[in-house]
Design a protein around this motif. Sequence first.
Motif, PDB file in Angstrom:
ATOM      1  N   LEU A  89       0.829  -1.209   0.000  1.00 55.21           N
ATOM      2  CA  LEU A  89       0.000   0.000   0.000  1.00 55.21           C
ATOM      3  C   LEU A  89       0.860   1.254   0.000  1.00 55.21           C
ATOM      4  CD1 LEU A  89      -2.811   1.375   0.267  1.00 55.21           C
ATOM      5  CD2 LEU A  89      -2.430   1.332   2.746  1.00 55.21           C
ATOM      6  N   THR A  90       1.886   1.296   0.834  1.00 56.71           N
ATOM      7  CA  THR A  90       2.732   2.488   0.886  1.00 56.71           C
ATOM      8  C   THR A  90       3.490   2.663  -0.422  1.00 56.71           C
ATOM      9  OG1 THR A  90       4.611   1.302   1.893  1.00 56.71           O
ATOM     10  CG2 THR A  90       2.986   2.262   3.389  1.00 56.71           C
ATOM     11  N   GLU A  91       3.926   1.573  -1.019  1.00 59.39           N
ATOM     12  CA  GLU A  91       4.631   1.662  -2.301  1.00 59.39           C
ATOM     13  C   GLU A  91       3.700   2.139  -3.411  1.00 59.39           C
ATOM     14  OE1 GLU A  91       6.147  -2.238  -2.834  1.00 59.39           O
ATOM     15  OE2 GLU A  91       7.798  -1.998  -1.407  1.00 59.39           O
ATOM     16  N   LEU A  92       2.445   1.722  -3.352  1.00 59.88           N
ATOM     17  CA  LEU A  92       1.476   2.090  -4.376  1.00 59.88           C
ATOM     18  C   LEU A  92       1.063   3.550  -4.293  1.00 59.88           C
ATOM     19  CD1 LEU A  92      -0.547   1.131  -6.628  1.00 59.88           C
ATOM     20  CD2 LEU A  92      -2.148   0.619  -4.756  1.00 59.88           C
ATOM     21  N   THR A  93       0.871   4.044  -3.080  1.00 57.87           N
ATOM     22  CA  THR A  93       0.311   5.389  -2.894  1.00 57.87           C
ATOM     23  C   THR A  93       1.345   6.456  -2.558  1.00 57.87           C
ATOM     24  OG1 THR A  93      -0.127   4.982  -0.539  1.00 57.87           O
ATOM     25  CG2 THR A  93      -1.865   4.396  -2.118  1.00 57.87           C
ATOM     26  N   GLY A  94       2.508   6.044  -2.082  1.00 57.03           N
ATOM     27  CA  GLY A  94       3.541   7.007  -1.734  1.00 57.03           C
ATOM     28  C   GLY A  94       3.461   7.534  -0.315  1.00 57.03           C
ATOM     29  N   VAL A  95       2.574   6.963   0.529  1.00 56.94           N
ATOM     30  CA  VAL A  95       2.516   7.391   1.925  1.00 56.94           C
ATOM     31  C   VAL A  95       3.570   6.641   2.729  1.00 56.94           C
ATOM     32  CG1 VAL A  95       0.065   7.946   1.759  1.00 56.94           C
ATOM     33  CG2 VAL A  95       0.752   5.666   2.529  1.00 56.94           C
ATOM     34  N   ALA A 137      -6.152  -1.484  -5.855  1.00 59.45           N
ATOM     35  CA  ALA A 137      -6.235  -2.055  -4.511  1.00 59.45           C
ATOM     36  C   ALA A 137      -7.699  -2.022  -4.091  1.00 59.45           C
ATOM     37  CB  ALA A 137      -5.371  -1.263  -3.524  1.00 59.45           C
ATOM     38  N   VAL A 138      -8.020  -2.681  -2.988  1.00 59.41           N
ATOM     39  CA  VAL A 138      -9.376  -2.619  -2.462  1.00 59.41           C
ATOM     40  C   VAL A 138      -9.332  -2.420  -0.954  1.00 59.41           C
ATOM     41  CG1 VAL A 138     -10.492  -4.003  -4.253  1.00 59.41           C
ATOM     42  CG2 VAL A 138      -9.497  -5.148  -2.246  1.00 59.41           C
ATOM     43  N   VAL A 139     -10.382  -1.808  -0.433  1.00 60.85           N
ATOM     44  CA  VAL A 139     -10.617  -1.741   1.011  1.00 60.85           C
ATOM     45  C   VAL A 139     -11.757  -2.698   1.309  1.00 60.85           C
ATOM     46  CG1 VAL A 139     -11.349  -0.316   2.953  1.00 60.85           C
ATOM     47  CG2 VAL A 139      -9.873   0.660   1.181  1.00 60.85           C
ATOM     48  N   VAL A 140     -11.566  -3.593   2.269  1.00 59.27           N
ATOM     49  CA  VAL A 140     -12.614  -4.546   2.632  1.00 59.27           C
ATOM     50  C   VAL A 140     -13.015  -4.298   4.079  1.00 59.27           C
ATOM     51  CG1 VAL A 140     -10.846  -6.288   3.137  1.00 59.27           C
ATOM     52  CG2 VAL A 140     -13.227  -6.984   2.857  1.00 59.27           C
ATOM     53  N   GLN A 141     -14.307  -4.002   4.283  1.00 59.10           N
ATOM     54  CA  GLN A 141     -14.797  -3.694   5.627  1.00 59.10           C
ATOM     55  C   GLN A 141     -15.671  -4.804   6.159  1.00 59.10           C
ATOM     56  OE1 GLN A 141     -16.406   0.271   6.815  1.00 59.10           O
ATOM     57  NE2 GLN A 141     -18.255  -0.860   7.367  1.00 59.10           N
ATOM     58  N   PRO A 187      -3.205  -5.252  -3.626  1.00 61.09           N
ATOM     59  CA  PRO A 187      -3.177  -4.914  -2.203  1.00 61.09           C
ATOM     60  C   PRO A 187      -4.575  -4.797  -1.613  1.00 61.09           C
ATOM     61  CG  PRO A 187      -1.618  -3.565  -3.424  1.00 61.09           C
ATOM     62  CD  PRO A 187      -2.429  -4.291  -4.441  1.00 61.09           C
ATOM     63  N   VAL A 188      -4.740  -5.330  -0.408  1.00 59.67           N
ATOM     64  CA  VAL A 188      -6.017  -5.302   0.297  1.00 59.67           C
ATOM     65  C   VAL A 188      -5.845  -4.544   1.611  1.00 59.67           C
ATOM     66  CG1 VAL A 188      -7.811  -6.694   1.414  1.00 59.67           C
ATOM     67  CG2 VAL A 188      -6.739  -7.488  -0.720  1.00 59.67           C
ATOM     68  N   VAL A 189      -6.691  -3.549   1.826  1.00 59.66           N
ATOM     69  CA  VAL A 189      -6.696  -2.780   3.070  1.00 59.66           C
ATOM     70  C   VAL A 189      -7.839  -3.301   3.931  1.00 59.66           C
ATOM     71  CG1 VAL A 189      -6.958  -0.504   4.125  1.00 59.66           C
ATOM     72  CG2 VAL A 189      -5.743  -0.749   1.940  1.00 59.66           C
ATOM     73  N   GLY A 203      -1.970 -10.837   5.858  1.00 61.57           N
ATOM     74  CA  GLY A 203      -1.540 -10.605   4.483  1.00 61.57           C
ATOM     75  C   GLY A 203      -2.051  -9.308   3.902  1.00 61.57           C
ATOM     76  N   ALA A 204      -2.767  -8.517   4.712  1.00 63.02           N
ATOM     77  CA  ALA A 204      -3.253  -7.225   4.255  1.00 63.02           C
ATOM     78  C   ALA A 204      -2.086  -6.259   4.085  1.00 63.02           C
ATOM     79  CB  ALA A 204      -4.264  -6.651   5.243  1.00 63.02           C
ATOM     80  N   ALA A 205      -2.328  -5.219   3.302  1.00 64.57           N
ATOM     81  CA  ALA A 205      -1.290  -4.218   3.047  1.00 64.57           C
ATOM     82  C   ALA A 205      -1.435  -3.002   3.944  1.00 64.57           C
ATOM     83  CB  ALA A 205      -1.336  -3.781   1.584  1.00 64.57           C
ATOM     84  N   GLY A 206      -2.452  -3.000   4.798  1.00 62.37           N
ATOM     85  CA  GLY A 206      -2.675  -1.873   5.697  1.00 62.37           C
ATOM     86  C   GLY A 206      -4.047  -1.959   6.311  1.00 62.37           C
ATOM     87  N   ILE A 207      -4.373  -0.963   7.145  1.00 58.41           N
ATOM     88  CA  ILE A 207      -5.680  -0.918   7.785  1.00 58.41           C
ATOM     89  C   ILE A 207      -6.361   0.416   7.479  1.00 58.41           C
ATOM     90  CG2 ILE A 207      -5.113  -2.493   9.658  1.00 58.41           C
ATOM     91  CD1 ILE A 207      -4.724  -0.002  11.474  1.00 58.41           C
TER      92      ILE A 207
END
Length: 347
Positions: A5-11, A133-137, A164-166, A184-188
Motif C-alpha cells: 500500500l505504501t509503495e502504491l500510494t507514496g505514503v 487495490a481494495v478496502v474490505v470492511q 493490495p487489500v486494506v 496478508g493485508a497491506a494496511g488498515i
Amino acid sequence: MKTRLTELTGVRHPVVQTGMGWVAGPRLVSATAEGGGLGILGSATMTFDELETAVKEVKSRTSAPFGVNLRADADDAGRRVDLLIRENVRVASFALAPKKDMIAKLKDHGVVVVPSVGAARHAEKVASWGADAVVVQGGEGGGHTGGVATTLLLPSVLDAVDIPVVAAGGFFDGRGLAAALAYGAAGIGMGTRFLLTRESTVPDAVKQAYLARDLNGTIVTRKVDGLPHRVLRTGLVDGLEAAGTLGGLGRAAANAVRFRRLSGLSWTSLLREGVRMKRSGQRTWAQVLMAANTPMLLRAGLVDGDLGAGVLASGQVVGLLADLPRVGDLIERIVADADGILRGLCA
C-alpha cells in the motif's frame, strides 16, 4: 513501515483514514497526510464547488499524497474525476464500484483507484476491471456494513485477488495493524478512531457521547434507510426501531420535511430518488423517505451536534476508545506498537 500500500500510494505508513461524509474534511485529511497515513476526503456530502475548495485547501496544508472518496453514481461523477486528475490527487476511492471506463481514465492519468468491497466476488470484479487495490470492511465497521466479521471476510478477499487489500472494520491500535499485516493485508483503514481525534471537526459534545459508549453502544439497524447501518444508539434510532409500519412512516415523513429545508433539495428531486430506490430494492416507503434524508440526519449529528435528531455512524470499536489524540501522535503510536509486536513475534 513499508507495504504494498505504501509503495502504491507514496505514503509513509499503511494506515488509511476513511472518507467519512461530514467528517473527513481538509483539516483531518491533511493532518493524516502529514502524519504519514493516507487521508481521504469524504466528497459524497460535498457539492462540486465544495470539493474543489477542499482539495485546494488540503494541498495548501500538505505536500503529502492524499485521496478523495467519490460516488460513482453521482450525476457529476465525470466532472469530479476530471478535478482529481487536474489537481494531481493521488488516490480515488469509491464506496460503489466505478465502471471500467472510469477506472481506466483515472489510471491513465496516474490516479490510484481503490474501491471498497464487501465480498470476495466484488473484489474479483473490480480487480478484473483494473482497480489498483481494495478496502474490505467487515461487519464491525460503522455506517453501511455487512454481516461478516473482518476476521473471516479479510482472508476470503486475500485469497480471491492479488492486488493490495486494506482491512477495515474493528481497527484502532497497533495490535490491529500487526494482525492485519499477519493476515496478508497491506494496511488498515479506520473511521471511528479518526473521528475521535483532535483534528476531527465533529463537535466536542458529540465526541464525548461516542467516548461514553461501551461495546454494546452501537446497533445495526435497517430502520434508518433500509440497508444494514451500524450507528450509535440514540433516541432517534431507538424510536425508529420501536415504531411499527405506520409509526415509522409518519416519523420518516416528519424527518423528510425537516431535513428538506436544511438540504435545499426540492420535493421533486427527493421523490425521483425515492422512486428509483423503491424499484431497485426491498424497501418500505418509510425507509425510502429516510434514505433520501440520511445524509442530512448524519449532518445533524456530526456537524450540528444535535444528539436528539441526528444519526451517528460508528464502528463497534467505539467501546474501546477513551481518548482524543492528535492524528500524528495516533499514527505514530499505532505504527510503533505494531512494529514492536511484529519484531517480538520474530524474536
